[in-house]
Design a protein around this motif. Structure first.
Motif, PDB file in Angstrom:
ATOM      1  N   ASP A  73      -1.537   1.957   4.728  1.00  0.00           N
ATOM      2  CA  ASP A  73      -2.323   1.591   5.908  1.00  0.00           C
ATOM      3  C   ASP A  73      -3.115   0.300   5.746  1.00  0.00           C
ATOM      4  N   HIS A  74      -2.986  -0.374   4.622  1.00  0.00           N
ATOM      5  CA  HIS A  74      -3.874  -1.515   4.397  1.00  0.00           C
ATOM      6  C   HIS A  74      -3.662  -2.620   5.438  1.00  0.00           C
ATOM      7  N   ASP A  78      -1.471   4.488   0.582  1.00  0.00           N
ATOM      8  CA  ASP A  78      -1.147   5.328   1.727  1.00  0.00           C
ATOM      9  C   ASP A  78      -0.667   4.532   2.932  1.00  0.00           C
ATOM     10  N   ASP A  87       0.830  -1.202   0.000  1.00  0.00           N
ATOM     11  CA  ASP A  87       0.000   0.000   0.000  1.00  0.00           C
ATOM     12  C   ASP A  87       0.875   1.268   0.000  1.00  0.00           C
ATOM     13  N   ARG A  96      -7.069   4.658  -4.498  1.00  0.00           N
ATOM     14  CA  ARG A  96      -5.961   5.604  -4.428  1.00  0.00           C
ATOM     15  C   ARG A  96      -4.928   5.447  -5.512  1.00  0.00           C
TER      16      ARG A  96
END
Ligand code: ADP
Ligand code: ADP
Ligand code: MG
Ligand code: MG
Ligand code: MG
Ligand code: MG
Lengths: 331, 215, 331, 215
Positions: free
Chosen positions: D35-36, D33, D28, D176
């Motif tokens: 945070d996955h 970003d 990620d 994203r």
């Protein structure tokens, strides 16, 4: 060194142009003489408040020019005290006939340059008083040294003395209030990283992945001791213990949890939570507070905490209206 | 020594500061705020411009202009201190058109006294005083011993350099480095290092002037 | 990774405690439900404004809760949209009977969670409208993609729609104003460094000594292109050209020169001077401006610039009083 | 498969997510970003706690609780999407006490449809859909071909894994990563990678349950 600048030599001049464009209603920027003053000009009968110091500490000082705070600020080169000419021109420009107070952070350069300026002002018939801010408990004070540095308490002195001046207090009264704020205030700073001045192009010191500096000033100098990284709670306790040891903290206090320039606001709030808890452990209370970047060291990561023991007068003056780029309420 | 020698001195200082700017800044980064090189460069560049605009016709007037320009353009601690040193030295020279080594020694003593008065530093405080004071002493001694000008200035320059190096083990009592307490030990004081450049420049200026006169 | 935190897992909760301690007069912080709302509670007959999104963008959003702006903010985990429960609780808490507007930045996570929340609110009889902020011109918009990101314009939307709501405008009117601000606003961001999330512990990307990222968002993602470092003037021109190409800039504009979290204020002023010059080159003028950290990406170095084409109504609403931790004037 | 198998599935997912958290976060970080991993860990930890507090007595109720918990606790894009997937799958199972492979295939098709409806992503958009869709298809095919349960679930898990790997050369159209445009190419989609874990966990849970029954 990647910096958002046009050239190393033009940083201060360019930033002043930016301030002029950003705050036309609040500030008048004399780029030639390097003086930032209130757009509204001097007020007859009001004591004028002038401060100044090296640049790189933004919003200090120019960000605190405006109603209820400074009348003018003299920005020096980065981390270099301004020169007497600036201070004299500023004093003359803001003098409303009731005299001028120079708010001086205790550094040899600032002290000497303001001293020369004050002498020359006196020669020219401008009444000038000086107050020295020296709140940094990391520096052990003694008769034989340069004394304590002036750091975070400068904001408190400028705000509170500014309110007194705005309220019509005569010069000796403004001096008394300013000195009282300084006497009741203490600061301590912690660096997680050094800063890089444009002129030197490299960090003023190197810290390892788990190293920090305790007891830093605001000019990128190393602190009193190098130490190891800890939780926010513990770092705040180190700082607060240092303040409390020097000046027992109790009752209602004004607290500034200040970022050094590159510390995310979310981290400053994390630290402030610990400050508030520390205070309640001492039976004290953050009756008024600031959390954010107020007295910075360029791109340094870290924080400083400043505590001022309030009384009724200081609280009232703190709460008085202020309208500057960096501090604004009540108007 | 006439006004031309003094003008040459200032030119030599400006060149030396420019050449050693990074070293001075590095020294200041270690125990100060990393601006001493930039401060002096800004100051002596301004001085060189001021001397080009307005060429004072006595050594005293020249040093006075140097001092005032430094005070007006440098800022920081070194601006008022160096500025005062040159100003007081200039004052001591009065309006004489030529200056003997003995005159110069007295003038530099006056300059040193100005620095001491303004900054409050004593020898051993790890400041420029630790380079200036031994240099001024060496100069006065050489005069007293009847040494020649070249020799006297050489002695002063050597003493300044030795004085600067002797600041390394000192613990700072004045200026920014004092905030570091014991951590100031082990670093050369940037102001003492620049003062050594100033005395070396004086030596070089005198020698060059002498040669250019075919001396 | 040196961060001023107690633990990776408690960052958001700790920061909320800090906000509660720092702004008792302005904010009420529901730590349990992760909702920050006005200390004064809902006002009968006023449209409630709720926003929210991942944390790490401070002061966005909780720093904009207060008179004249948001009624409540829902902070998610760092860079992670909050959950519908927070949004529903917030909407219910701030509803003064005139309905609630969700201000949603256009990211899949925010959009989906606010959508679920809006559906559930409707089930519970709370009238909820949504406005989507999508101002980032670095992202090429198309029917087949997630669309443009919501970045800096969020501050403008929250301020201006907040003023409309404070002034008593009904929900459809507040929605119209919010959509108008978004339609007239564009942003572009530049990173000089990546940021480091507490959870990952290392920078989201690596940049060399002369590399930068153009067209970045606010979640530490790389930009559209990697490029080389240039003067502030040139970087500002790249950003402003991108805005101008998408929406020709003219007349009076509202500009935000925003720091990404670790950019010294002096550099932001340097960049703002160039923005002002660029504008006057286009015959436009920065009639209103903000310079500082408003929509950040943790400890990223860099800036974004947001321009909104003003009209009389938007200018009036921008100038209306606001009293929040991060934006305050007229009160 | 009874409720216990499904509970085991969820436990396996939670363990797999915990073990692969850093990998998911790294994926990620490259195109999203970062945070996955944290998002899914927070979600499945909450799910495990929710299942401990309240033990649903049908597979459908269990998946419903999983879905609701994910929606309530994860946030981000993956929270509503995975949450919807489990919720819709749970709904499709109704209140049956045991579930055949064919029932499961239909339920997972319903879950996939929910993800598609909510997120609007098609196959090829470089999202979790690129792992879930082929897995669901493989499962349905295996059922149609009369394969055994173990074999069918294995086919689904392999298809998910292949689908996740197939996202590497894709250019993202949703989520994203789409902001990166062509720069999204060359990286595995984190949501597709986590979907592969989910299907592998299903396989593992079924096998373990079978063994523990002495099967
Ligand atoms: N009180 C003092 N007396 C004499 N010299 C001083 C004093 N304080 C500082 N200095 C000299 O000034 C030097 C620093 O100059 P500079 O870096 O230009 O100014 P600043 O310290 O304001 O940044 C020190 O290295 C020291 O030699
Ligand atoms: N519109 C969408 N449809 C399907 N899956 C999506 C969509 N948007 C994002 N995803 C999936 O979600 C994953 C990212 O999840 P996560 O990182 O937890 O959330 P966020 O993107 O909000 O940070 C992506 O890798 C992708 O697989
Ligand atoms: Mg300095
Ligand atoms: Mg210095
Ligand atoms: Mg996220
Ligand atoms: Mg993510």
């Amino acid at each position: 060194m990647k910096k958002l600048i046009n050239s190393v030599d033009s940083v201060v001049a360019d930033a002043l142009r930016g301030m002029a464009s950003a705050h036309p209603g609040l500030l008048r920027v004399d780029e030639e003489n390097r003086i930032v003053s209130r757009a509204s000009g001097p007020r007859a009968g009001k004591v004028g408040l002038v401060s100044g110091g090296g640049s790189g500490h933004e919003p200090l000082h120019a960000g605190f020019v405006g109603y209820g705070m400074l009348d003018a600020a003299c920005p020096g080169e980065i981390f270099t005290s301004p020169v007497p000419d600036q201070m004299i021109t500023a004093a003359t420009a803001v003098n409303g006939g009731a005299g001028v107070l120079y708010v001086v952070k205790n550094y040899t350069g600032d002290v000497l340059n303001f001293e020369l300026a004050a002498e020359l002002c006196a020669d020219e018939g401008v009444e000038v008083a000086r107050v020295l801010v020296d709140d940094d408990v990391a520096v052990r004070d003694s008769l034989h040294t340069a004394g304590r540095r002036g750091t975070g308490a400068t904001v408190f002195v400028e705000k509170i003395a500014g309110a007194a001046a705005e309220g019509g207090a005569p010069l000796p009264e403004v001096v008394r209030v300013a000195e009282e704020v300084n006497a009741r205030s203490r600061s301590f700073g912690v660096a997680l990283s050094a800063c890089t001045t444009p002129a030197s192009g490299r960090p003023t010191f190197e810290l390892g992945e788990t190293e920090i500096e305790l007891g830093i000033g605001i000019h990128g100098e190393p602190g009193r001791t190098r130490s190891t990284m800890r939780q926010a709670r513990e770092l705040v306790a180190v700082a607060m213990d240092a303040l409390d040891e020097d000046m027992p903290i109790s009752g209602d206090v004004l607290v500034m949890l200040n970022g050094m320039g590159a510390t995310p606001l979310i981290e400053l709030y994390v630290a402030f939570a610990e400050v508030a808890e520390y205070l309640s452990g001492k039976g004290a209370r953050a009756a008024r507070s600031l959390v954010g970047d107020y007295v910075t060291s360029l791109d340094m990561r870290g924080f400083s905490v400043t505590v001022c023991l309030l009384n009724e007068e200081l609280t009232r003056l703190w709460d008085a209206p202020v309208e500057t780029p960096a501090l604004r309420w009540g108007r | 020594m006439d006004t031309a020698v003094f003008a040459r001195w200032i030119g030599e200082i400006a060149a030396a500061v420019r050449a050693d700017k990074d070293r001075l800044t590095r020294l200041d980064a270690a125990i100060g705020d990393a601006d001493h090189g930039a401060n002096l460069e800004r100051g002596f560049d301004a001085v060189v411009r001021a001397l080009a605009d307005d060429s004072p016709d006595t050594p005293g007037a020249l040093l006075g202009l140097v001092g005032n320009t430094l005070i007006r353009r440098v800022g920081g601690a070194s601006g008022p201190l160096y500025g005062t040193a040159f100003r007081e030295a200039g004052k001591a020279l009065g309006d004489a058109r030529t200056v003997s080594t003995a005159d110069l020694a007295r003038a530099l003593e006056a300059g040193l006294a100005g620095v001491r008065r303004l900054g409050g530093a004593a020898e051993g405080d790890k400041t420029m005083v630790d380079a200036i004071a031994p240099a001024v002493r060496a100069l006065a001694e050489a005069v007293r011993d009847g040494s020649g000008q070249r020799e006297a200035l050489g002695a002063a320059a050597s003493a300044a350099l030795a004085g600067a190096e002797a600041t390394i083990p000192m613990r700072a009592g004045k200026g920014r480095a004092s905030y570091l307490g014991p951590r100031s030990v082990g670093h050369e004081d940037p102001g003492a290092a620049s003062a050594a450049l100033v005395f070396a420049a004086l030596c070089a200026a005198e020698a060059a002037s002498d040669e250019s006169r075919g001396g």
